[in-house]
Design an enzyme around this catalytic site. Sequence first.
Site, PDB file in Angstrom:
ATOM      1  N   ALA A 132       0.867  -1.180   0.000  1.00 15.91           N
ATOM      2  CA  ALA A 132       0.000   0.000   0.000  1.00 15.91           C
ATOM      3  C   ALA A 132       0.902   1.227   0.000  1.00 15.91           C
ATOM      4  O   ALA A 132       1.948   1.226   0.655  1.00 15.91           O
ATOM      5  CB  ALA A 132      -0.877   0.008   1.244  1.00 15.91           C
ATOM      6  N   ALA A 134       0.687   5.578   0.204  1.00 17.75           N
ATOM      7  CA  ALA A 134      -0.125   6.785   0.326  1.00 17.75           C
ATOM      8  C   ALA A 134       0.782   8.004   0.288  1.00 17.75           C
ATOM      9  O   ALA A 134       1.963   7.893  -0.019  1.00 17.75           O
ATOM     10  CB  ALA A 134      -0.949   6.731   1.599  1.00 17.75           C
ATOM     11  N   SER A 135       0.225   9.172   0.609  1.00 15.34           N
ATOM     12  CA  SER A 135       0.986  10.399   0.417  1.00 15.34           C
ATOM     13  C   SER A 135       2.176  10.523   1.359  1.00 15.34           C
ATOM     14  O   SER A 135       3.178  11.139   1.027  1.00 15.34           O
ATOM     15  CB  SER A 135       0.065  11.602   0.574  1.00 15.34           C
ATOM     16  OG  SER A 135      -0.606  11.544   1.791  1.00 15.34           O
ATOM     17  N   LYS A 153       6.014   0.068   7.937  1.00 14.86           N
ATOM     18  CA  LYS A 153       5.567   1.324   7.330  1.00 14.86           C
ATOM     19  C   LYS A 153       6.778   2.238   7.201  1.00 14.86           C
ATOM     20  O   LYS A 153       7.512   2.443   8.175  1.00 14.86           O
ATOM     21  CB  LYS A 153       4.488   1.939   8.232  1.00 14.86           C
ATOM     22  CG  LYS A 153       3.826   3.190   7.700  1.00 14.86           C
ATOM     23  CD  LYS A 153       2.593   3.508   8.553  1.00 14.86           C
ATOM     24  CE  LYS A 153       1.875   4.761   8.130  1.00 14.86           C
ATOM     25  NZ  LYS A 153       0.617   4.936   8.876  1.00 14.86           N
ATOM     26  N   ASP A 288      -8.868   8.976  12.487  1.00 16.66           N
ATOM     27  CA  ASP A 288      -8.871   8.686  11.047  1.00 16.66           C
ATOM     28  C   ASP A 288      -9.509   7.305  10.844  1.00 16.66           C
ATOM     29  O   ASP A 288      -8.940   6.425  10.217  1.00 16.66           O
ATOM     30  CB  ASP A 288      -7.411   8.694  10.560  1.00 16.66           C
ATOM     31  CG  ASP A 288      -7.282   8.898   9.063  1.00 16.66           C
ATOM     32  OD1 ASP A 288      -8.300   9.232   8.417  1.00 16.66           O
ATOM     33  OD2 ASP A 288      -6.168   8.714   8.533  1.00 16.66           O
TER      34      ASP A 288
HETATM   35  N1  LIG Z   1      -0.331  -4.239  10.838  1.00 15.67           N
HETATM   36  C1  LIG Z   1      -0.881  -4.388   9.629  1.00 15.67           C
HETATM   37  N2  LIG Z   1      -1.384  -5.578   9.252  1.00 15.67           N
HETATM   38  C2  LIG Z   1      -1.935  -5.737   8.029  1.00 15.67           C
HETATM   39  N3  LIG Z   1      -2.019  -4.774   7.108  1.00 15.67           N
HETATM   40  C3  LIG Z   1      -1.545  -3.564   7.418  1.00 15.67           C
HETATM   41  C4  LIG Z   1      -0.956  -3.296   8.691  1.00 15.67           C
HETATM   42  N4  LIG Z   1      -0.570  -2.014   8.718  1.00 15.67           N
HETATM   43  C5  LIG Z   1      -0.927  -1.501   7.525  1.00 15.67           C
HETATM   44  N5  LIG Z   1      -1.507  -2.416   6.733  1.00 15.67           N
HETATM   45  C6  LIG Z   1      -2.039  -2.227   5.371  1.00 15.67           C
HETATM   46  O1  LIG Z   1      -1.397  -1.113   4.792  1.00 15.67           O
HETATM   47  C7  LIG Z   1      -2.344  -0.081   4.500  1.00 15.67           C
HETATM   48  C8  LIG Z   1      -1.728   1.281   4.778  1.00 15.67           C
HETATM   49  O2  LIG Z   1      -1.318   1.371   6.112  1.00 15.67           O
HETATM   50  P1  LIG Z   1      -1.677   2.648   7.001  1.00 15.67           P
HETATM   51  O3  LIG Z   1      -1.020   2.486   8.329  1.00 15.67           O
HETATM   52  O4  LIG Z   1      -3.131   2.849   6.975  1.00 15.67           O
HETATM   53  O5  LIG Z   1      -0.902   3.769   6.220  1.00 15.67           O
HETATM   54  P2  LIG Z   1      -1.394   5.139   5.570  1.00 15.67           P
HETATM   55  O6  LIG Z   1      -1.102   6.168   6.598  1.00 15.67           O
HETATM   56  O7  LIG Z   1      -0.516   5.234   4.403  1.00 15.67           O
HETATM   57  O8  LIG Z   1      -2.844   5.021   5.241  1.00 15.67           O
HETATM   58  C9  LIG Z   1      -3.537  -0.389   5.378  1.00 15.67           C
HETATM   59  O9  LIG Z   1      -4.724   0.139   4.833  1.00 15.67           O
HETATM   60  C10 LIG Z   1      -3.508  -1.912   5.404  1.00 15.67           C
HETATM   61  O10 LIG Z   1      -4.097  -2.440   4.227  1.00 15.67           O
END
Ligand SMILES: Nc1ncnc2c1ncn2[C@@H]1O[C@H](COP(=O)(O)OP(=O)(O)O)[C@@H](O)[C@H]1O
Length: 510
Positions: A132, A134-135, A153, A288
């Site tokens: 995934a 994002a910005s 991340k 969020d």
């Molecule tokens: N601990 C995790 N387990 C499974 N998937 C994750 C996890 N953390 C993030 N993801 C996946 O990665 C995506 C983006 O992570 P997120 O923390 O929401 O970042 P952003 O701030 O870029 O939205 C999530 O929507 C999910 O699909």
Amino acid sequence: MANVVSNSARLLHAGFVLARYDALIPADQLMQAPWPARTLLKIAKLGRTESLTGGEHNNLTSALTRLGPSYIKLGQFLATRPDIIGAKRAFELKILQDRLPAFADAEARAIVERELGKPIAELFTNFGPAIAAASIAQVHKAVTLEGKTVAVKILRPNVEIRFGNDIESFAFAARMAERLSKQGKRLRPTSAVAMLKDSMKLELDLRMEAAALSEIAQNSKDDPGFRVPEVDWTRSAKRVLTTEWIDGTPMADVPTLRAKGFDLNALADTVIQSFLRHAIRDGFFHADMHQGNLIVDPNGTLVALDFGITGRLSEGDRLFLAEILYGFITRDYFRIAQVHFDAGYVPDTQDVNTFAQALRAIGEPIMGLPADQISMGRLITQLFEVTEQFQMQAQPQLLLLQKTMVVTEGVARTLNPTLNIWKAGEPVVRHWIERKLGPLGKIEQAGGSFMSLARLGLKIPAIIEDAHRITRKLSDMANTEPPKPSQWRTAAVLAGAAALVVMAIEMVLK
Ligand SMILES: Nc1ncnc2c1ncn2[C@@H]1O[C@H](COP(=O)(O)OP(=O)(O)O)[C@@H](O)[C@H]1O
Ligand SMILES: [Mg+2]
């Protein structure tokens, strides 16, 4: 001077992109626009091909996406204020996707190695591609040396520098807007930019996100049906956050949730109740809570991800909130009004009875709806519109809560379209009030609101101290007289940017 030039250049570029995408002035209002604006638009659109935008409704969205992370954030801010930018534009901005192409794996690995001070091979046995992007950051799936599957991340390269520059431009535009226009002054865009800056500072430090996860985990350890992923502190740093991988079903995939046999109605209740517990009981909430940040694990537990944006409520705010919700549930408008005066949110110069009357005008039509159509979030949205007319100072933390509440309710309603939000939420509100202040009956007999009782000696010093602290912090940031900040005022920044661009063009053409 160099700053003025670079800020103007950046804003000019932004104005140019907005104009090129027809996002500055809607096509149907073009003829009413002043001539410099029309000239600018004509210049910007020279050589444009129609394929620039993907459809008539997403010009602004496309332009902001093209302008990059800070503008995407700004757009997300504005999406919550239809009263400022118009319903149509707010709707357009709602679909502003925070999805961008991923940066290269090699770069991601290099950042991890630099941040954690070890080669990838000494940290993970497997480090997969981005799943995934994002910005601000992207997420990779990996396996640790101990055999645990984790989500890693990683901040986008140079994202801090870009945000820094863009925020500086926003601040510049805001100062100009305040100086040049009466409307701009009233909306106080500089304090809004200061808030955006503060919130970005937190979001751009993944250690703060790790700490938020850890705090929520501690607060909610005994909560039914809710948890957050565990933080792997040894593999986390400013630009890298490693958490337990959650192998679940995305909340957005309702058909699969149903096919797996989860109780969707119970899940909807958990969404609402968890949010209210965190806000009211703990004073610390996920701000969020959209579908993309929620997963249901194989046990049916709701797992919240992505703690980049969180909100805090003081003891006073929480009492206030509980009082309001309870007041609307019991349709006791005078009490809701009194709470606003007791908290010092509405000045004494206003009349409490007239205020109560205005509250009744919002409450009755909404409370008279069938239960599955009542929205707490919307009720509070309208409440804040009325309180503003009664000179209530904008309370940014409450605005953030109200915005999150609307989103949270939306998620819950996709799971259970006939959800009665009051019914789902009431046990949490009631439990908290009872625990805090003793049996409800006793208080009702006393004939006063909880706030009034509290005032008799419970929490008032803390409330006052909180108010002072917030005001001080905000005035430091905004560097002006004590502000009445609120996020929506960022709207004026865009207006300011547009005004500047028009002025610049006017100068060139003269
Ligand atoms: N601990 C995790 N387990 C499974 N998937 C994750 C996890 N953390 C993030 N993801 C996946 O990665 C995506 C983006 O992570 P997120 O923390 O929401 O970042 P952003 O701030 O870029 O939205 C999530 O929507 C999910 O699909
Ligand atoms: Mg997310």
